[in-house]
Write a protein that holds these residues in place. Structure first.
Motif, PDB file in Angstrom:
ATOM      1  N   THR A 139     126.029  19.799  74.159  1.00  0.00           N
ATOM      2  CA  THR A 139     125.776  21.084  74.821  1.00  0.00           C
ATOM      3  C   THR A 139     126.270  21.021  76.255  1.00  0.00           C
ATOM      4  O   THR A 139     126.036  20.044  76.969  1.00  0.00           O
ATOM      5  N   LEU A 140     126.965  22.075  76.672  1.00  0.00           N
ATOM      6  CA  LEU A 140     127.441  22.195  78.052  1.00  0.00           C
ATOM      7  C   LEU A 140     126.816  23.434  78.671  1.00  0.00           C
ATOM      8  O   LEU A 140     126.644  24.447  77.986  1.00  0.00           O
ATOM      9  N   TYR A 141     126.497  23.348  79.945  1.00  0.00           N
ATOM     10  CA  TYR A 141     125.943  24.498  80.656  1.00  0.00           C
ATOM     11  C   TYR A 141     127.030  25.148  81.494  1.00  0.00           C
ATOM     12  O   TYR A 141     127.757  24.461  82.226  1.00  0.00           O
ATOM     13  N   PHE A 142     127.120  26.469  81.403  1.00  0.00           N
ATOM     14  CA  PHE A 142     128.065  27.251  82.209  1.00  0.00           C
ATOM     15  C   PHE A 142     127.231  28.220  83.041  1.00  0.00           C
ATOM     16  O   PHE A 142     126.696  29.195  82.522  1.00  0.00           O
ATOM     17  N   GLY A 143     127.106  27.952  84.335  1.00  0.00           N
ATOM     18  CA  GLY A 143     126.304  28.792  85.214  1.00  0.00           C
ATOM     19  C   GLY A 143     127.161  29.515  86.230  1.00  0.00           C
ATOM     20  O   GLY A 143     128.027  28.913  86.856  1.00  0.00           O
ATOM     21  N   GLU A 144     126.908  30.803  86.389  1.00  0.00           N
ATOM     22  CA  GLU A 144     127.688  31.586  87.341  1.00  0.00           C
ATOM     23  C   GLU A 144     126.796  32.094  88.465  1.00  0.00           C
ATOM     24  O   GLU A 144     125.753  32.702  88.218  1.00  0.00           O
ATOM     25  N   SER A 145     127.151  31.811  89.706  1.00  0.00           N
ATOM     26  CA  SER A 145     126.446  32.310  90.879  1.00  0.00           C
ATOM     27  C   SER A 145     124.961  31.931  90.828  1.00  0.00           C
ATOM     28  O   SER A 145     124.630  30.747  90.807  1.00  0.00           O
ATOM     29  N   LEU A 146     124.067  32.896  90.788  1.00  0.00           N
ATOM     30  CA  LEU A 146     122.648  32.565  90.640  1.00  0.00           C
ATOM     31  C   LEU A 146     122.412  31.734  89.383  1.00  0.00           C
ATOM     32  O   LEU A 146     121.585  30.815  89.366  1.00  0.00           O
ATOM     33  N   GLY A 147     123.150  32.035  88.328  1.00  0.00           N
ATOM     34  CA  GLY A 147     123.028  31.266  87.099  1.00  0.00           C
ATOM     35  C   GLY A 147     123.459  29.816  87.257  1.00  0.00           C
ATOM     36  O   GLY A 147     123.017  28.950  86.498  1.00  0.00           O
ATOM     37  N   ALA A 148     124.326  29.534  88.236  1.00  0.00           N
ATOM     38  CA  ALA A 148     124.666  28.137  88.529  1.00  0.00           C
ATOM     39  C   ALA A 148     123.432  27.389  89.001  1.00  0.00           C
ATOM     40  O   ALA A 148     123.232  26.216  88.682  1.00  0.00           O
ATOM     41  N   ALA A 149     122.592  28.086  89.770  1.00  0.00           N
ATOM     42  CA  ALA A 149     121.341  27.480  90.224  1.00  0.00           C
ATOM     43  C   ALA A 149     120.380  27.272  89.066  1.00  0.00           C
ATOM     44  O   ALA A 149     119.691  26.247  88.983  1.00  0.00           O
ATOM     45  N   VAL A 150     120.323  28.243  88.145  1.00  0.00           N
ATOM     46  CA  VAL A 150     119.462  28.110  86.965  1.00  0.00           C
ATOM     47  C   VAL A 150     119.941  26.948  86.099  1.00  0.00           C
ATOM     48  O   VAL A 150     119.145  26.113  85.651  1.00  0.00           O
ATOM     49  N   ALA A 151     121.248  26.871  85.868  1.00  0.00           N
ATOM     50  CA  ALA A 151     121.803  25.792  85.045  1.00  0.00           C
ATOM     51  C   ALA A 151     121.552  24.428  85.673  1.00  0.00           C
ATOM     52  O   ALA A 151     121.242  23.455  84.983  1.00  0.00           O
ATOM     53  N   THR A 152     121.666  24.352  86.990  1.00  0.00           N
ATOM     54  CA  THR A 152     121.432  23.081  87.675  1.00  0.00           C
ATOM     55  C   THR A 152     119.970  22.666  87.554  1.00  0.00           C
ATOM     56  O   THR A 152     119.662  21.491  87.301  1.00  0.00           O
ATOM     57  N   GLY A 153     119.067  23.613  87.740  1.00  0.00           N
ATOM     58  CA  GLY A 153     117.658  23.310  87.580  1.00  0.00           C
ATOM     59  C   GLY A 153     117.335  22.825  86.176  1.00  0.00           C
ATOM     60  O   GLY A 153     116.553  21.884  85.985  1.00  0.00           O
ATOM     61  N   LEU A 154     117.947  23.447  85.168  1.00  0.00           N
ATOM     62  CA  LEU A 154     117.741  23.022  83.790  1.00  0.00           C
ATOM     63  C   LEU A 154     118.329  21.634  83.562  1.00  0.00           C
ATOM     64  O   LEU A 154     117.732  20.805  82.857  1.00  0.00           O
ATOM     65  N   ALA A 155     119.486  21.364  84.178  1.00  0.00           N
ATOM     66  CA  ALA A 155     120.143  20.068  83.991  1.00  0.00           C
ATOM     67  C   ALA A 155     119.328  18.919  84.573  1.00  0.00           C
ATOM     68  O   ALA A 155     119.408  17.787  84.085  1.00  0.00           O
ATOM     69  N   VAL A 156     118.546  19.183  85.608  1.00  0.00           N
ATOM     70  CA  VAL A 156     117.664  18.152  86.164  1.00  0.00           C
ATOM     71  C   VAL A 156     116.649  17.720  85.111  1.00  0.00           C
ATOM     72  O   VAL A 156     116.361  16.529  84.948  1.00  0.00           O
ATOM     73  N   GLU A 157     116.115  18.694  84.381  1.00  0.00           N
ATOM     74  CA  GLU A 157     115.103  18.420  83.362  1.00  0.00           C
ATOM     75  C   GLU A 157     115.711  17.949  82.040  1.00  0.00           C
ATOM     76  O   GLU A 157     115.184  17.056  81.384  1.00  0.00           O
ATOM     77  N   ARG A 158     116.818  18.609  81.660  1.00  0.00           N
ATOM     78  CA  ARG A 158     117.439  18.349  80.368  1.00  0.00           C
ATOM     79  C   ARG A 158     118.939  18.164  80.573  1.00  0.00           C
ATOM     80  O   ARG A 158     119.710  19.120  80.436  1.00  0.00           O
TER      81      ARG A 158
END
Length: 266
Positions: A139-158
C-alpha cells in the motif's frame, strides 16, 4: 485611534478563533454520484471509523497489468472524491488499485472535520484496503496539500510501502503564519499537522512534489519537508505550476514520479 485598532484586532482574533476550522476545511457537502457513473469499473464502498461514522468512498480497480498494490489517496481541504477522479484514472492506468474517500463532513458524510477526525478517517480507509488483502507493504499513500499532512500522520502509525506528498506544508502553524502574518496563529490553532517533524522520524521512502509558483503552500515549505525527510527518495519541482493547476494535481510528471517511487519501494 489606537483603541479602535486594538478593538478591531481583538474582534478579528476572536472571530478567527471561533471560525478557524471553517477556514481550514472547505468541504463540498453534497454526496458525489455513484462511482461507476464517473469511473468505469469503480465501485462504491463504505468505510467505518473507530468513532462510529460511515464514510463514502470509491474503489477503483487497476487497468492493464495489475501491480497488486493499492494507493490510498488523502484529499486536500476542498472538494470531494469526485474531484480526484482524474488522478484515480491515471493511477489505475498504471496498474494500481486506488481508494478514494471523503473525510467526515465532506461528500455527504456526517461529522465535523478536525485533525484527530481526519486521521481516524484515514485509518478507516487503510482498514478497508487491508480487508481487501492489501498489506502495508503493498500500500502506498498519496497525500495532497492538507491530505499530505493526513497521510504523514497515518504513516507514523501505520508505515506504508511508500509516501507521496504533493504540495505539503511544513506544519499547519507555519502555513497559517504565512497566510495570516497579522494574527497570532501559532497560539490560536487547535489542529497542528506537524508534517516536517513527522517525516524526520520515519523511514518510509518518501517523494515530495512541488509547484514552484504555488500561491497557497509556499514552495519553501514543501522544500523544508523534503529536507526533513529521513528517507527522501525524490524531490520533484514543476516549474510554473500553481497549487490547483491540473499539471500538479494529476499531470504526467506527477504520475511518473509516483510510479518511480512505487518501483523503488515495491
Amino acid at each position: 485611534m489606537v483603541a479602535v485598532v486594538a478593538l478591531v484586532l481583538v474582534v478579528l482574533v476572536g472571530l478567527m478563533w471561533v471560525m478557524q476550522r471553517s477556514v481550514i476545511y472547505v468541504p463540498l457537502i453534497g454526496e458525489p454520484p455513484a462511482a461507476s457513473e464517473v469511473i468505469e469499473g469503480a465501485e462504491d464502498v463504505r468505510l467505518d471509523t473507530e468513532d462510529g461514522l460511515e464514510l463514502g468512498g470509491w474503489f477503483v480497480p487497476p487497468r492493464g497489468e495489475d501491480r497488486e498494490a493499492a494507493v490510498l489517496v488523502t484529499n486536500g481541504n476542498a472538494g470531494n472524491r469526485e474531484s480526484r477522479a482524474p488522478l484515480a484514472r491515471a493511477l489505475s492506468a498504471e496498474g494500481f488499485s486506488v481508494l478514494l474517500f471523503d473525510y467526515r463532513g465532506y461528500g455527504g458524510n456526517e461529522g465535523s472535520p478536525s485533525e484527530e477526525g481526519l486521521l481516524a478517517d484515514a485509518r478507516a480507509a487503510a482498514d478497508h484496503l487491508a480487508e481487501r488483502g492489501f498489506a502495508a507493504d503493498r500500500t502506498l499513500y498519496f497525500g495532497e496539500s492538507l491530505g499530505a499532512a493526513v497521510a504523514t500522520g497515518l504513516a507514523v502509525e501505520r508505515p506504508p510501502a511508500a509516501l507521496f506528498l504533493r504540495s505539503p506544508f511544513s506544519s499547519l502553524a507555519d502555513l497559517g503564519a504565512h497566510l495570516y502574518p497579522f494574527l497570532p496563529v501559532r497560539l490560536m490553532l487547535w489542529d497542528r499537522y506537524p508534517v516536517a517533524e513527522q517525516v524526520a522520524r520515519m523511514e518510509v521512502p518518501t517523494s515530495v512534489m512541488i509547484g514552484d509558483v504555488d500561491a497557497i503552500v509556499p514552495a519553501e515549505q514543501s522544500h523544508a519537508v523534503a529536507e526533513a525527510s529521513a528517507n527522501l527518495f525524490e524531490e520533484e519541482v514543476l516549474s510554473r505550476a500553481g497549487h490547483n493547476d491540473a499539471e500538479l494535481i494529476h499531470g504526467p510528471r506527477v504520475i511518473e514520479a509516483f510510479v518511480r517511487l512505487a518501483d523503488h519501494a515495491l
